[in-house]
Structure formats: C-alpha cells, structure tokens
Design a protein around this motif. Structure first.
Motif, PDB file in Angstrom:
ATOM      1  N   PHE A  39       0.834  -1.203   0.000  1.00 19.53           N
ATOM      2  CA  PHE A  39       0.000   0.000   0.000  1.00 19.53           C
ATOM      3  C   PHE A  39       0.866   1.249   0.000  1.00 19.53           C
ATOM      4  O   PHE A  39       1.975   1.247   0.538  1.00 19.53           O
ATOM      5  N   LEU A  40       0.345   2.283  -0.606  1.00 14.41           N
ATOM      6  CA  LEU A  40       1.001   3.577  -0.498  1.00 14.41           C
ATOM      7  C   LEU A  40      -0.059   4.658  -0.499  1.00 14.41           C
ATOM      8  O   LEU A  40      -1.228   4.393  -0.794  1.00 14.41           O
ATOM      9  N   LEU A  41       0.339   5.848  -0.119  1.00 16.76           N
ATOM     10  CA  LEU A  41      -0.597   6.954  -0.100  1.00 16.76           C
ATOM     11  C   LEU A  41      -0.209   7.984  -1.149  1.00 16.76           C
ATOM     12  O   LEU A  41       0.962   8.256  -1.352  1.00 16.76           O
ATOM     13  N   HIS A  42      -1.244   8.513  -1.805  1.00 18.23           N
ATOM     14  CA  HIS A  42      -1.063   9.706  -2.608  1.00 18.23           C
ATOM     15  C   HIS A  42      -1.793  10.829  -1.890  1.00 18.23           C
ATOM     16  O   HIS A  42      -2.647  10.566  -1.036  1.00 18.23           O
ATOM     17  N   GLU A  58      -5.442  15.635   1.117  1.00 19.07           N
ATOM     18  CA  GLU A  58      -6.221  14.433   1.379  1.00 19.07           C
ATOM     19  C   GLU A  58      -5.389  13.206   1.048  1.00 19.07           C
ATOM     20  O   GLU A  58      -4.857  13.078  -0.054  1.00 19.07           O
ATOM     21  N   ALA A  59      -5.266  12.314   2.028  1.00 21.98           N
ATOM     22  CA  ALA A  59      -4.527  11.070   1.818  1.00 21.98           C
ATOM     23  C   ALA A  59      -5.435  10.071   1.118  1.00 21.98           C
ATOM     24  O   ALA A  59      -6.548   9.807   1.561  1.00 21.98           O
ATOM     25  N   LEU A  60      -4.975   9.549  -0.009  1.00 18.34           N
ATOM     26  CA  LEU A  60      -5.762   8.585  -0.788  1.00 18.34           C
ATOM     27  C   LEU A  60      -4.934   7.320  -0.982  1.00 18.34           C
ATOM     28  O   LEU A  60      -3.823   7.370  -1.510  1.00 18.34           O
ATOM     29  N   ILE A  61      -5.488   6.208  -0.552  1.00 20.75           N
ATOM     30  CA  ILE A  61      -4.713   4.968  -0.567  1.00 20.75           C
ATOM     31  C   ILE A  61      -4.606   4.389  -1.978  1.00 20.75           C
ATOM     32  O   ILE A  61      -5.527   4.521  -2.791  1.00 20.75           O
ATOM     33  N   ARG A  62      -3.468   3.773  -2.258  1.00 20.82           N
ATOM     34  CA  ARG A  62      -3.223   3.078  -3.518  1.00 20.82           C
ATOM     35  C   ARG A  62      -2.686   1.698  -3.188  1.00 20.82           C
ATOM     36  O   ARG A  62      -1.950   1.538  -2.217  1.00 20.82           O
ATOM     37  N   TRP A  63      -3.048   0.727  -3.997  1.00 21.40           N
ATOM     38  CA  TRP A  63      -2.521  -0.626  -3.807  1.00 21.40           C
ATOM     39  C   TRP A  63      -1.693  -0.993  -5.030  1.00 21.40           C
ATOM     40  O   TRP A  63      -2.221  -1.146  -6.119  1.00 21.40           O
ATOM     41  N   GLN A  64      -0.404  -1.114  -4.819  1.00 21.29           N
ATOM     42  CA  GLN A  64       0.504  -1.478  -5.901  1.00 21.29           C
ATOM     43  C   GLN A  64       0.696  -2.986  -5.848  1.00 21.29           C
ATOM     44  O   GLN A  64       1.531  -3.480  -5.100  1.00 21.29           O
ATOM     45  N   HIS A  65      -0.120  -3.695  -6.613  1.00 22.97           N
ATOM     46  CA  HIS A  65      -0.040  -5.154  -6.618  1.00 22.97           C
ATOM     47  C   HIS A  65       1.000  -5.606  -7.649  1.00 22.97           C
ATOM     48  O   HIS A  65       1.017  -5.087  -8.771  1.00 22.97           O
ATOM     49  N   PRO A  66       1.878  -6.563  -7.257  1.00 19.89           N
ATOM     50  CA  PRO A  66       2.973  -6.954  -8.164  1.00 19.89           C
ATOM     51  C   PRO A  66       2.493  -7.445  -9.529  1.00 19.89           C
ATOM     52  O   PRO A  66       3.156  -7.199 -10.536  1.00 19.89           O
TER      53      PRO A  66
END
Ligand code: C2E
Ligand code: CA
Ligand code: CA
Length: 278
Positions: A39-42, A58-66
């Motif tokens: 997970f990371l935040l933008h 505003e923190a918006l979550i991102r999921w960087q799936h391999p």
C-alpha cells in the motif's frame, strides 16, 4: 461446478462465478498486502480560495499489486470492509498519513492538515482511541489531522456519531463531511454534528457551469454551510469556469484536477516548495 450440458445453461451463471472467484482471489491478496508493504498513499492538495494557500492534503490509498498493477481504492476498500481487513488497513493509513505530515513539518514545509478517509466499520470501532494513540505515536499535533466521513456513515446511528465526533473535536481533530449532498442528512441532524467542513460531492460540481439546478444546489450548500459556521469545500474541480463560479458564490476551498491530481509524497514536497517560491 463443471458444465453439465446445455440444459443447465440457465442455472449456471459463469460470469457471476467468475466475479465471485475474482473477489476471493483479490481478498486473499489483500490479506497479504499489508505485510508485503504494497500500500502507499497519494496526497491531493486542498486550496483555500481566499488566500490561495494549500491548507490540507487528502490522503488517498493506492494498492501497488505486483501482478495486477495499481488497484483503485474503489475496488478494494469495499472488499476490505466486507472482510474486516479495513481495521488494519485503516490504521495503516492513519499511521502513514500522520507520520508523513509530521515529516513534512519537520522538513519546514508550510503547515497543512492531513485529511484521512474513514470507512463505516472503522468509524464504528472505537476510532477516537485509535486516533489518539496514532497522534501520540507520531507526535503530530491533533489540529493537523482531519478526518473525512461520508453522510451515510454519519447518518447510520446519529447519536453514536455525535458522541464519536465530539470526542474527536475535543481532542482538537478537524472533521469533514465527505460527499455532502449525496446522502440524506436532514438540516436538523446536520446542525447537531460537531463539524468543521462540508465537502460538496463531485457530482454537483461537475455541471455547475451548464446546469442551473446544480448551480443552485452549490449556492445553497455554501449558504447552509456558512449559516452553520462551517467551511465549504468543492471537490472534483476540473475547469477554470467551475473555479470562477465557486469564487463567485464564496465557496471557501477547492480540491480537484484543475489545481492538482493526487501526488506522491515526493511530488508534494516539490509542489509545496514551488508554491511557496523557495
Ligand atoms: P473520495 O474520498 O471522494 O476521494 C476523492 C476521489 O476523487 C479520489 O479518487 C480522487 O483521486 C478523485 N478526484 C480528485 N479530484 C478529481 C477531479 O478533479 N476529477 C475527478 N474525476 N476525480 C477527482 P480515488 O483516490 O480513486 O479514491 C476513491 C475513493 O476511495 C475515495 O473517494 C474514498 O471514498 C476511497 N478511499 C481512498 N482512500 C481511502 C482510505 O485511505 N480509506 C478509506 N476508507 N477510503 C479511501
Ligand atoms: Ca474523501
Ligand atoms: Ca469525496
């Protein structure tokens, strides 16, 4: 189940099973994503329309799936809610967002609030205790944290909501009502919530320059917000015409692609340094 000939065609809904299977696989991946650090935040800047300053991110979550690549929160947040993983993911978001904001402050960036979205389940589970702990652990002053809850979360159990929001406000945390206008809070209820900000939902902002009715809605929300001594922010602002309209109706703030898309932490640092002219 295997296909048993064409007579069973009606009973067998392959596209439904496929969807269910995909969800199952995704849930399984989601379960591992936290430990795998996927997970990371933008962060998307929020602008004060009077001063032109960035007042919040505003923190918006991102999921960087391999393998799947970048998965949108609209795809996995509902799943995280259903599976109960939202507790752990939500706490990760709070930790990461507060840690980052503290780091920006220590690096000398102009002070900004960090806004974190809370999901329904998260809100129902002693969120104020978790938030107090995260603030203590990260050393972030409570007045630099803002939580966003949607109208539907707030309306689920009004007395409970008032109680939790009051705890947060007493701590000094800011509170925003997200996607305002899409739910069904009555004015009588709205005034009972301890809030700082109304965030007008993107769907109303979209057509303000072409649709008289949407324009009227925004105008009324701004008037309503100001009457209740709240800050009113428009989200999803994409065009200069929309911005002009928001200025004209004295909306307090805006967030949207026109000013900036959600940015990585490094990009925020650069962006803010450019803005403040250093
Ligand atoms: P939201 O809270 O309404 O967040 C705003 C969404 O609008 C974000 O989508 C943002 O990228 C997008 N957006 C911002 N400006 C514009 C614009 O000018 N035009 C358009 N078309 N879109 C714009 P994103 O990042 O995909 O997030 C979608 C939703 O996922 C969020 O909607 C929020 O409900 C949820 N979400 C995101 N991060 C979190 C999180 O950490 N926790 C929880 N519980 N939910 C989250
Ligand atoms: Ca939000
Ligand atoms: Ca929103």
């Amino acid at each position: 189940a295997k296909q048993q000939g064409k007579d069973n065609f009606q009973l067998y809904a392959p596209e439904m099973n496929k969807k269910a299977l995909e969800q199952l696989v995704l849930a399984n991946h989601l379960y591992k994503a936290l430990n795998r650090d996927e997970f990371l935040l933008h962060y998307q800047p929020q602008l004060n329309l009077k001063t032109g300053q960035i007042v919040a991110l505003e923190a918006l979550i991102r999921w960087q799936h391999p393998e799947l690549g970048l998965v949108s929160p609209n795809q996995f947040i509902p799943l995280a809610e259903e599976t109960g993983l939202i507790g752990a993911i939500g706490e990760w978001v709070l930790q990461a967002a507060c840690t980052q904001n503290r780091a920006w402050q220590l690096a000398g960036l102009p002070p900004m609030r960090i806004a974190v979205n809370l999901s329904a389940r998260q809100f129902q589970q002693k969120i104020s205790k978790t938030i107090a702990r995260v603030l203590a652990e990260t050393g972030l002053d409570p007045s630099y944290l803002e939580v966003e809850i949607t109208e539907s979360i707030a309306m689920h159990d009004v007395n409970f909501t008032i109680c939790v929001l009051q705890e947060l406000q007493d701590m000094g945390v800011y509170i925003a009502m997200d996607d305002f206008g899409t739910g069904y809070s009555s004015l009588a209820t709205l005034r009972r919530f301890p809030l700082h900000t109304l965030k007008v939902a993107r769907e109303f902002v979209n057509d303000i320059t072409t649709d008289q009715k949407d324009a009227a809605i925004i105008k009324s929300i701004v008037a309503l917000g100001h009457g209740l001594e709240l800050n009113v922010i428009a989200e999803g602002v994409e065009t200069p015409e929309q911005l002009k309209f928001l200025h004209a109706v004295k909306c307090d703030g805006m967030q949207g692609y026109l000013f900036s898309k959600p940015l990585s932490a490094n990009a925020v640092t650069q962006f803010c340094q450019q803005q403040s002219g250093s």
